[in-house]
Design a protein around this motif. Structure first.
Motif, PDB file in Angstrom:
ATOM      1  N   VAL A  45       0.452  -0.809   0.485  1.00 29.42           N
ATOM      2  CA  VAL A  45      -0.376   0.333  -0.151  1.00 29.42           C
ATOM      3  C   VAL A  45       0.533   1.364  -0.028  1.00 29.42           C
ATOM      4  CG1 VAL A  45      -1.922   1.515   1.100  1.00 29.42           C
ATOM      5  CG2 VAL A  45      -2.407  -1.456   1.329  1.00 29.42           C
ATOM      6  N   ILE A  46       1.777   1.128   0.710  1.00 29.78           N
ATOM      7  CA  ILE A  46       3.088   2.378   0.627  1.00 29.78           C
ATOM      8  C   ILE A  46       3.170   2.692  -0.704  1.00 29.78           C
ATOM      9  CG2 ILE A  46       4.883   3.155   2.195  1.00 29.78           C
ATOM     10  CD1 ILE A  46       4.561   1.283   4.382  1.00 29.78           C
TER      11      ILE A  46
ATOM     12  N   VAL B   5       3.376   5.661  -3.418  1.00 30.58           N
ATOM     13  CA  VAL B   5       4.526   6.188  -4.150  1.00 30.58           C
ATOM     14  C   VAL B   5       4.433   6.138  -5.592  1.00 30.58           C
ATOM     15  CG1 VAL B   5       6.682   5.688  -4.069  1.00 30.58           C
ATOM     16  CG2 VAL B   5       6.237   5.887  -2.300  1.00 30.58           C
ATOM     17  N   ILE B   6       3.856   5.195  -6.094  1.00 23.27           N
ATOM     18  CA  ILE B   6       3.927   5.610  -7.308  1.00 23.27           C
ATOM     19  C   ILE B   6       2.449   5.819  -7.905  1.00 23.27           C
ATOM     20  CG2 ILE B   6       2.674   4.308  -9.720  1.00 23.27           C
ATOM     21  CD1 ILE B   6       3.738   1.951  -7.818  1.00 23.27           C
ATOM     22  N   ALA B   7       1.639   6.460  -6.736  1.00 21.03           N
ATOM     23  CA  ALA B   7       0.045   7.131  -7.077  1.00 21.03           C
ATOM     24  C   ALA B   7       0.728   8.826  -6.873  1.00 21.03           C
ATOM     25  CB  ALA B   7      -0.940   7.282  -6.040  1.00 21.03           C
ATOM     26  N   CYS B   8       1.261   9.708  -6.513  1.00 21.94           N
ATOM     27  CA  CYS B   8       2.281  10.593  -6.186  1.00 21.94           C
ATOM     28  C   CYS B   8       3.409  10.347  -6.865  1.00 21.94           C
ATOM     29  CB  CYS B   8       3.683  10.633  -5.093  1.00 21.94           C
ATOM     30  SG  CYS B   8       2.081  10.341  -3.464  1.00 21.94           S
ATOM     31  N   ALA B   9       3.794   9.877  -7.800  1.00 18.34           N
ATOM     32  CA  ALA B   9       4.738  10.042  -9.081  1.00 18.34           C
ATOM     33  C   ALA B   9       4.024  10.306  -9.955  1.00 18.34           C
ATOM     34  CB  ALA B   9       5.899   8.562  -9.525  1.00 18.34           C
ATOM     35  N   GLY B  10       2.566   9.532 -10.178  1.00 15.94           N
ATOM     36  CA  GLY B  10       1.624   9.471 -11.192  1.00 15.94           C
ATOM     37  C   GLY B  10       0.738  11.655 -11.223  1.00 15.94           C
ATOM     38  N   VAL B  11       1.050  11.654 -10.221  1.00 14.79           N
ATOM     39  CA  VAL B  11       0.290  13.057 -10.068  1.00 14.79           C
ATOM     40  C   VAL B  11       1.196  14.056 -11.495  1.00 14.79           C
ATOM     41  CG1 VAL B  11       0.391  15.684  -8.469  1.00 14.79           C
ATOM     42  CG2 VAL B  11      -0.232  12.566  -8.086  1.00 14.79           C
ATOM     43  N   ILE B  12       2.829  13.708 -11.336  1.00 13.19           N
ATOM     44  CA  ILE B  12       3.229  14.538 -12.089  1.00 13.19           C
ATOM     45  C   ILE B  12       2.910  14.656 -13.594  1.00 13.19           C
ATOM     46  CG2 ILE B  12       5.810  15.438 -13.075  1.00 13.19           C
ATOM     47  CD1 ILE B  12       6.513  15.163 -10.060  1.00 13.19           C
ATOM     48  N   PRO B  13       3.066  13.584 -13.830  1.00 14.04           N
ATOM     49  CA  PRO B  13       2.647  13.602 -15.220  1.00 14.04           C
ATOM     50  C   PRO B  13       0.974  13.663 -15.695  1.00 14.04           C
ATOM     51  CG  PRO B  13       2.943  11.807 -14.610  1.00 14.04           C
ATOM     52  CD  PRO B  13       3.078  12.092 -13.431  1.00 14.04           C
ATOM     53  N   LEU B  14      -0.157  13.436 -14.818  1.00 15.26           N
ATOM     54  CA  LEU B  14      -1.264  13.617 -14.937  1.00 15.26           C
ATOM     55  C   LEU B  14      -1.194  15.463 -15.033  1.00 15.26           C
ATOM     56  CD1 LEU B  14      -4.331  13.083 -14.859  1.00 15.26           C
ATOM     57  CD2 LEU B  14      -4.449  13.787 -12.790  1.00 15.26           C
ATOM     58  N   ALA B  15      -0.269  15.999 -13.881  1.00 18.60           N
ATOM     59  CA  ALA B  15      -0.557  17.634 -14.232  1.00 18.60           C
ATOM     60  C   ALA B  15      -0.063  18.242 -14.975  1.00 18.60           C
ATOM     61  CB  ALA B  15      -0.048  18.495 -12.821  1.00 18.60           C
ATOM     62  N   LEU B  16       1.457  18.136 -15.844  1.00 15.16           N
ATOM     63  CA  LEU B  16       1.655  18.133 -17.088  1.00 15.16           C
ATOM     64  C   LEU B  16       0.777  18.955 -18.388  1.00 15.16           C
ATOM     65  CD1 LEU B  16       5.439  17.905 -16.376  1.00 15.16           C
ATOM     66  CD2 LEU B  16       3.764  20.075 -16.574  1.00 15.16           C
ATOM     67  N   ILE B  17       0.199  16.509 -17.994  1.00 19.67           N
ATOM     68  CA  ILE B  17      -0.917  16.635 -19.870  1.00 19.67           C
ATOM     69  C   ILE B  17      -1.932  17.085 -19.759  1.00 19.67           C
ATOM     70  CG2 ILE B  17      -1.358  14.889 -20.769  1.00 19.67           C
ATOM     71  CD1 ILE B  17       1.131  12.549 -19.603  1.00 19.67           C
ATOM     72  N   ALA B  18      -2.352  17.066 -18.486  1.00 21.63           N
ATOM     73  CA  ALA B  18      -4.457  17.368 -18.478  1.00 21.63           C
ATOM     74  C   ALA B  18      -3.916  18.485 -18.376  1.00 21.63           C
ATOM     75  CB  ALA B  18      -4.825  16.320 -16.605  1.00 21.63           C
ATOM     76  N   GLY B  19      -2.801  19.427 -17.330  1.00 22.81           N
ATOM     77  CA  GLY B  19      -3.153  20.844 -17.147  1.00 22.81           C
ATOM     78  C   GLY B  19      -3.213  21.300 -18.696  1.00 22.81           C
ATOM     79  N   GLY B  20      -2.073  21.002 -19.204  1.00 20.75           N
ATOM     80  CA  GLY B  20      -1.652  21.519 -20.296  1.00 20.75           C
ATOM     81  C   GLY B  20      -3.222  21.491 -21.999  1.00 20.75           C
ATOM     82  N   ILE B  21      -3.728  20.459 -21.482  1.00 18.58           N
ATOM     83  CA  ILE B  21      -4.543  20.109 -22.328  1.00 18.58           C
ATOM     84  C   ILE B  21      -6.082  20.983 -22.206  1.00 18.58           C
ATOM     85  CG2 ILE B  21      -6.827  18.560 -22.630  1.00 18.58           C
ATOM     86  CD1 ILE B  21      -4.553  16.153 -23.275  1.00 18.58           C
ATOM     87  N   ARG B  22      -5.892  21.103 -20.399  1.00 17.90           N
ATOM     88  CA  ARG B  22      -7.496  22.160 -20.266  1.00 17.90           C
ATOM     89  C   ARG B  22      -7.167  23.448 -19.550  1.00 17.90           C
ATOM     90  NH1 ARG B  22     -10.761  18.147 -21.456  1.00 17.90           N
ATOM     91  NH2 ARG B  22     -10.322  16.528 -19.551  1.00 17.90           N
TER      92      ARG B  22
ATOM     93  N   GLY C 236       2.028  16.157  -5.141  1.00 17.14           N
ATOM     94  CA  GLY C 236       2.795  14.570  -5.216  1.00 17.14           C
ATOM     95  C   GLY C 236       3.877  14.576  -4.872  1.00 17.14           C
ATOM     96  N   LEU C 237       4.695  15.865  -4.867  1.00 14.77           N
ATOM     97  CA  LEU C 237       6.118  15.466  -4.000  1.00 14.77           C
ATOM     98  C   LEU C 237       6.317  15.938  -2.670  1.00 14.77           C
ATOM     99  CD1 LEU C 237       7.762  18.118  -6.665  1.00 14.77           C
ATOM    100  CD2 LEU C 237       8.311  16.044  -6.838  1.00 14.77           C
ATOM    101  N   LEU C 238       5.187  16.869  -2.399  1.00 19.80           N
ATOM    102  CA  LEU C 238       5.825  16.923  -0.841  1.00 19.80           C
ATOM    103  C   LEU C 238       4.240  15.387  -0.321  1.00 19.80           C
ATOM    104  CD1 LEU C 238       4.033  20.304  -0.373  1.00 19.80           C
ATOM    105  CD2 LEU C 238       5.943  19.367  -0.027  1.00 19.80           C
ATOM    106  N   GLY C 239       3.620  14.647  -0.815  1.00 23.80           N
ATOM    107  CA  GLY C 239       3.031  13.745  -0.405  1.00 23.80           C
ATOM    108  C   GLY C 239       4.195  12.352  -0.174  1.00 23.80           C
TER     109      GLY C 239
END
Length: 165
Positions: A103-104, A108-125, A139-142
């Motif tokens: 679970v830990i 960690v994987i979910a926090c890493a996934g925040v970065i591409p999501l923010a860049l990709i979806a943020g750019g599109i939106r 994600g970085l702080l989490g």
């Protein structure tokens, strides 16, 4: 025993962060109104006009959609719920970090996934880069308390499983 306590403290920090992120996703309109009023009552319009304009734009969009299309807020209600459900999943490692180390790792994987999501979806939106950086910071702080808990968990003895016959 100290190691287990430290792991539990770091996991509790992460759980509290998830719960706060989740709970604050419910009253977005009220929060944006308060933020906008606070910014306008501060030196921010002169110092950070882009930030004030963005917050006002988002506030107006939420006000408009909340009035005309209130069902759209249902999406952020589900976002809030997801944060709370993920927080519940971390009760397992809180109780038994060795058995639930997966679970830990999931966190960690979910926090890493925040970065591409923010860049990709943020750019599109059309989300400004500065705001995408703020989103990425979650994600970085989490990941910090999770990596500390993970490192400490690897120091604990692992239970032996009976040999298969």
């Amino acid at each position: 025993m100290r190691t287990i306590t430290a792991i539990r403290i770091w996991l509790a920090v992460f759980i509290v962060g998830l719960v706060l992120s989740g709970v604050t996703a419910f009253p977005l309109q009220a929060e944006l109104t308060l933020l906008s009023q606070t910014l306008h009552g501060s030196p921010a319009p002169g110092l950070l006009p882009g930030l004030v304009e963005w917050v006002d734009r988002v506030r107006h969009a939420l006000d408009d959609s909340g009035t005309r299309y209130p069902f759209l807020s249902y999406g952020t209600d589900w976002l809030a719920f997801a944060h709370l459900v993920i927080a519940v999943a971390f009760i397992g490692p809180l109780v038994d970090p060795v058995r639930n180390v997966w679970v830990i790792w999931f966190g960690v994987i979910a926090c890493a996934g925040v970065i591409p999501l923010a860049l990709i979806a943020g750019g599109i939106r059309g989300i400004p880069l500065g705001w995408q950086l703020i989103d990425m910071s979650f994600g970085l702080l989490g990941v910090i308390p999770l990596l500390i808990a993970l490192r400490l968990t690897t120091r604990l003895p692992t239970p032996h499983t009976p040999a298969e016959t």
